[in-house]
Design a protein around this motif. Structure first.
Motif, PDB file in Angstrom:
ATOM      1  N   TRP A 378     -56.836  44.411 -26.385  1.00  0.00           N
ATOM      2  CA  TRP A 378     -57.894  44.116 -26.981  1.00  0.00           C
ATOM      3  C   TRP A 378     -57.510  43.708 -28.471  1.00  0.00           C
ATOM      4  CZ3 TRP A 378     -62.935  43.068 -25.538  1.00  0.00           C
ATOM      5  CH2 TRP A 378     -63.009  43.456 -23.979  1.00  0.00           C
ATOM      6  N   GLN A 379     -56.821  44.225 -29.226  1.00  0.00           N
ATOM      7  CA  GLN A 379     -56.287  43.877 -30.540  1.00  0.00           C
ATOM      8  C   GLN A 379     -55.856  42.581 -30.485  1.00  0.00           C
ATOM      9  OE1 GLN A 379     -53.509  46.819 -31.489  1.00  0.00           O
ATOM     10  NE2 GLN A 379     -55.183  48.443 -31.610  1.00  0.00           N
ATOM     11  N   ARG A 380     -54.917  42.071 -29.351  1.00  0.00           N
ATOM     12  CA  ARG A 380     -54.244  40.556 -29.427  1.00  0.00           C
ATOM     13  C   ARG A 380     -55.297  39.701 -29.113  1.00  0.00           C
ATOM     14  NH1 ARG A 380     -48.778  40.748 -28.995  1.00  0.00           N
ATOM     15  NH2 ARG A 380     -47.930  42.942 -30.173  1.00  0.00           N
ATOM     16  N   PHE A 381     -56.507  40.321 -28.272  1.00  0.00           N
ATOM     17  CA  PHE A 381     -57.627  39.255 -27.957  1.00  0.00           C
ATOM     18  C   PHE A 381     -58.202  38.950 -29.156  1.00  0.00           C
ATOM     19  CE2 PHE A 381     -62.268  39.034 -26.725  1.00  0.00           C
ATOM     20  CZ  PHE A 381     -62.040  37.960 -26.177  1.00  0.00           C
ATOM     21  N   GLY A 382     -58.667  39.993 -30.048  1.00  0.00           N
ATOM     22  CA  GLY A 382     -59.329  39.849 -31.392  1.00  0.00           C
ATOM     23  C   GLY A 382     -58.631  38.841 -32.413  1.00  0.00           C
ATOM     24  N   ALA A 383     -57.450  39.019 -32.184  1.00  0.00           N
ATOM     25  CA  ALA A 383     -56.530  38.142 -33.026  1.00  0.00           C
ATOM     26  C   ALA A 383     -56.187  36.987 -32.253  1.00  0.00           C
ATOM     27  CB  ALA A 383     -55.218  38.750 -33.281  1.00  0.00           C
ATOM     28  N   ASP A 384     -56.637  36.476 -31.208  1.00  0.00           N
ATOM     29  CA  ASP A 384     -56.509  35.033 -30.410  1.00  0.00           C
ATOM     30  C   ASP A 384     -54.890  34.852 -30.270  1.00  0.00           C
ATOM     31  OD1 ASP A 384     -57.267  32.865 -29.173  1.00  0.00           O
ATOM     32  OD2 ASP A 384     -57.216  31.580 -30.869  1.00  0.00           O
ATOM     33  N   LYS A 385     -54.323  36.131 -29.691  1.00  0.00           N
ATOM     34  CA  LYS A 385     -52.809  35.798 -29.730  1.00  0.00           C
ATOM     35  C   LYS A 385     -52.631  36.255 -28.008  1.00  0.00           C
ATOM     36  CE  LYS A 385     -51.560  37.006 -34.309  1.00  0.00           C
ATOM     37  NZ  LYS A 385     -50.603  37.974 -35.278  1.00  0.00           N
ATOM     38  N   LEU A 386     -53.266  35.796 -27.157  1.00  0.00           N
ATOM     39  CA  LEU A 386     -52.887  36.146 -25.774  1.00  0.00           C
ATOM     40  C   LEU A 386     -52.555  34.857 -25.217  1.00  0.00           C
ATOM     41  CD1 LEU A 386     -56.157  38.322 -24.558  1.00  0.00           C
ATOM     42  CD2 LEU A 386     -53.726  39.106 -25.343  1.00  0.00           C
ATOM     43  N   ASN A 387     -51.607  34.897 -24.028  1.00  0.00           N
ATOM     44  CA  ASN A 387     -51.192  33.932 -23.348  1.00  0.00           C
ATOM     45  C   ASN A 387     -52.257  33.626 -22.038  1.00  0.00           C
ATOM     46  OD1 ASN A 387     -50.344  35.454 -20.990  1.00  0.00           O
ATOM     47  ND2 ASN A 387     -48.427  35.674 -22.239  1.00  0.00           N
ATOM     48  N   GLU A 388     -52.079  32.685 -21.115  1.00  0.00           N
ATOM     49  CA  GLU A 388     -53.152  32.494 -20.012  1.00  0.00           C
ATOM     50  C   GLU A 388     -53.067  33.693 -19.055  1.00  0.00           C
ATOM     51  OE1 GLU A 388     -52.142  29.418 -17.416  1.00  0.00           O
ATOM     52  OE2 GLU A 388     -49.800  29.386 -18.236  1.00  0.00           O
ATOM     53  N   PHE A 389     -51.924  34.510 -19.090  1.00  0.00           N
ATOM     54  CA  PHE A 389     -52.061  35.731 -17.896  1.00  0.00           C
ATOM     55  C   PHE A 389     -52.571  36.702 -18.466  1.00  0.00           C
ATOM     56  CE2 PHE A 389     -47.737  33.062 -17.199  1.00  0.00           C
ATOM     57  CZ  PHE A 389     -48.444  32.243 -16.223  1.00  0.00           C
ATOM     58  N   GLN A 390     -52.799  36.773 -19.788  1.00  0.00           N
ATOM     59  CA  GLN A 390     -53.326  38.054 -20.543  1.00  0.00           C
ATOM     60  C   GLN A 390     -54.706  38.078 -20.551  1.00  0.00           C
ATOM     61  OE1 GLN A 390     -50.587  37.991 -23.754  1.00  0.00           O
ATOM     62  NE2 GLN A 390     -48.957  39.018 -22.581  1.00  0.00           N
ATOM     63  N   ARG A 391     -55.354  36.994 -20.317  1.00  0.00           N
ATOM     64  CA  ARG A 391     -56.837  36.815 -20.685  1.00  0.00           C
ATOM     65  C   ARG A 391     -57.805  37.232 -19.668  1.00  0.00           C
ATOM     66  NH1 ARG A 391     -55.053  31.364 -22.346  1.00  0.00           N
ATOM     67  NH2 ARG A 391     -54.556  31.340 -24.783  1.00  0.00           N
ATOM     68  N   ASP A 392     -57.415  37.481 -18.587  1.00  0.00           N
ATOM     69  CA  ASP A 392     -58.168  37.899 -17.367  1.00  0.00           C
ATOM     70  C   ASP A 392     -59.090  38.801 -17.434  1.00  0.00           C
ATOM     71  OD1 ASP A 392     -58.390  37.841 -14.324  1.00  0.00           O
ATOM     72  OD2 ASP A 392     -58.351  39.947 -14.694  1.00  0.00           O
ATOM     73  N   VAL A 393     -59.130  39.972 -18.089  1.00  0.00           N
ATOM     74  CA  VAL A 393     -60.075  40.945 -18.410  1.00  0.00           C
ATOM     75  C   VAL A 393     -61.114  40.576 -19.331  1.00  0.00           C
ATOM     76  CG1 VAL A 393     -58.529  42.898 -17.700  1.00  0.00           C
ATOM     77  CG2 VAL A 393     -58.842  42.139 -19.969  1.00  0.00           C
ATOM     78  N   PHE A 394     -60.801  39.296 -20.082  1.00  0.00           N
ATOM     79  CA  PHE A 394     -61.766  38.751 -21.239  1.00  0.00           C
ATOM     80  C   PHE A 394     -62.658  37.740 -20.620  1.00  0.00           C
ATOM     81  CE2 PHE A 394     -57.922  40.494 -22.944  1.00  0.00           C
ATOM     82  CZ  PHE A 394     -58.537  41.561 -23.654  1.00  0.00           C
TER      83      PHE A 394
END
Length: 488
Positions: A378-394
């Motif tokens: 969630w920290q990386r999500f808030g910083a917009d630092k996720l790749n396409e494979f890590q975005r699923d739960v969002f």
């Protein structure tokens, strides 16, 4: 006279030898000849988190031994990736929405069939030790009930085997709490190092995640340790040959995009069977089986007639001939587990199809938010630092339908539902799921259970007290659905 006396002494000695030998046989093998059965139930362990399934660093020597000396299933699926609903499904041989206990913490209603009770009625001594989580009624199927001992609740398993009645076959439901959070250290294993961890591509490769996974590995090593103790005790008692030992898990690892989810990381289970009297060692099967097939298989082996309420099918034939096919489809569901959910899945060959009744919301579990691996995500999500494979739960909204070719996409990243070349497959699996829905009386609840926890970035839900075992579930259920469901 002396000759007669010597003859009588010789006959008496011979009789003693016969009695001693027969007594030894009776202690090691029930008179009925039916197999003893031990079911070892792991908690929150994904299918490929064992050495025998290819994991390079998790230390599971005893579970690897179990697979080496028996049969490993490479296509075993649960009916749900949620603790108590999965257990209730196994003990009844029925789909969660047909058990009356489809949601987390819901107790099993008294009218349900219990396969251990059927074994007990047929003369088996039945035991449950460790995690229960099915309500009081489920425990009525067992002669001996224990909450277990030690951090993983496995420490009384060997004593139970020592103290069992020796004049009848036995069935043991040994349920660990490993590897459920929170992590508990113990002396039974060598701790894993964060640098040895294999981080799935949908998680963040960060120190927090690596430490979290290393401690998860440790708990798997603990249930591995006690599995080894059971195997040693069977050898010591001379009953290993006619004792079937089955190992599997109730749901996937307690990490984001795993537990509760209908991808292989959540719904696929390790499953190994060792039975030296009948199962050829070192064998592997690709036959598709479901967790609701476990109870019917045990009943079949014990010679107990099938109960018409049970929806699973026996895979006894696979034990002796691994290439045999017992089902064409495996079905699973995702219902309320802290957060509202209604998903359904069907697995057919290399294809995995998922239908989501509420695609407008994020697909969340507590493990997707709390705990180190979820928090760093969630920290990386808030910083917009996720790749396409890590975005699923969002994702919000999510796809209403998902279709994956699992052999080429083992993590289920690439949704093929909109691909024209898979239109025929999509249509077929839609019809299969429709048929299963109708046959089992599945419904989407009109008054769904509310979220228990707050969804990140959304208003706090109405007050919803945590209930250890609530008396009713708002998920619609169909108790009187038919028996075996095997769509051709």
């Amino acid at each position: 006279m002396h000759v007669q006396l010597r003859l009588w002494n010789w006959l008496l000695c011979l009789a003693c030898v016969v009695l001693m030998t027969s007594g030894s046989d009776a202690a090691s093998k029930p008179a009925s000849g039916r197999p003893n059965i031990i079911m070892i139930f792991a908690d929150d362990v994904s299918w490929n988190d064992l050495g025998c399934y290819g994991h390079p660093t998790i230390r599971t020597p005893h579970l690897d031994r179990l697979a080496k000396e028996g049969l490993r299933f490479d296509n075993a699926y649960l009916t749900t990736s949620s603790c108590s609903p999965s257990r209730c499904s196994v003990i009844t041989g029925r789909y969660p929405h047909n058990t009356g206990a489809p949601e987390l913490h819901t107790p099993l209603p008294e009218e349900q069939v219990l396969f251990p009770q059927l074994l007990r009625d047929a003369g088996y001594y039945t035991v449950i030790s460790g995690k229960q989580h099915m309500g009081k009624y489920a425990l009525t199927a067992f002669d001996h009930v224990s909450k277990g001992k030690g951090p993983g609740r496995e420490a009384d398993w060997v004593p139970i085997l020592k103290q069992r009645p020796k004049d009848k076959p036995f069935f043991c439901w040994f349920a660990s709490v490993d590897a459920h959070r929170a992590w508990q250290a113990s002396k039974e294993y060598q701790p894993h190092k964060p640098e040895d961890v294999v981080v799935p591509p949908y998680l963040i490769d960060a120190p927090e995640t690596r430490k979290d996974l290393a401690q998860y590995y440790d708990e798997i090593s603990r249930i591995d340790f006690f599995t080894g103790k059971i195997l040693d005790e069977l050898d010591a008692q001379g009953i290993a040959d006619n004792t079937l030992v089955l190992f599997f898990a109730d749901n996937g690892r307690p990490f984001p995009r795993c537990k509760t989810r209908l991808y292989d990381s959540g719904i696929k289970t390790p499953l190994m069977v060792r039975w030296p009297a009948a199962v050829k060692p070192g064998t592997v099967t690709n036959s598709l089986v479901s967790s609701i097939d476990i109870g019917p298989t045990f009943l079949d082996l014990a010679g107990v007639p099938p109960d018409p309420r049970i929806q699973g099918v026996s895979f006894q034939s696979v034990l002796k001939q691994p290439t045999v096919k017992v089902r064409d489809y495996a079905f699973a569901e995702h219902n309320w587990h802290v957060f509202k959910a209604h998903e359904r899945m069907v697995r057919s060959g290399d294809l995995l199809y998922i239908r989501n009744a509420w695609p407008e919301q994020r697909n969340l579990c507590v493990e997707s938010i709390d705990f180190p691996s979820g928090e760093v995500l969630w920290q990386r999500f808030g910083a917009d630092k996720l790749n396409e494979f890590q975005r699923d739960v969002f994702l919000k909204p999510r796809p209403a339908e998902e279709l994956y070719l699992v052999t080429e996409d083992p993590h289920q990243f690439h949704n093929l539902a909109a691909k024209t070349e898979y239109a025929a497959d999509l249509s077929r699996l839609r019809k299969v799921l429709d048929q299963w829905t109708a046959e089992t009386g599945d419904t989407v609840p009109k008054n769904p259970t509310l979220d228990r926890n707050q969804r990140p970035g959304e208003p706090e839900p109405p007050e919803f007290a945590h209930r250890e075992m609530p008396g009713d579930a708002k998920q619609a259920t169909t108790i009187n659905a038919p028996g075996p469901i095997l769509v051709p």
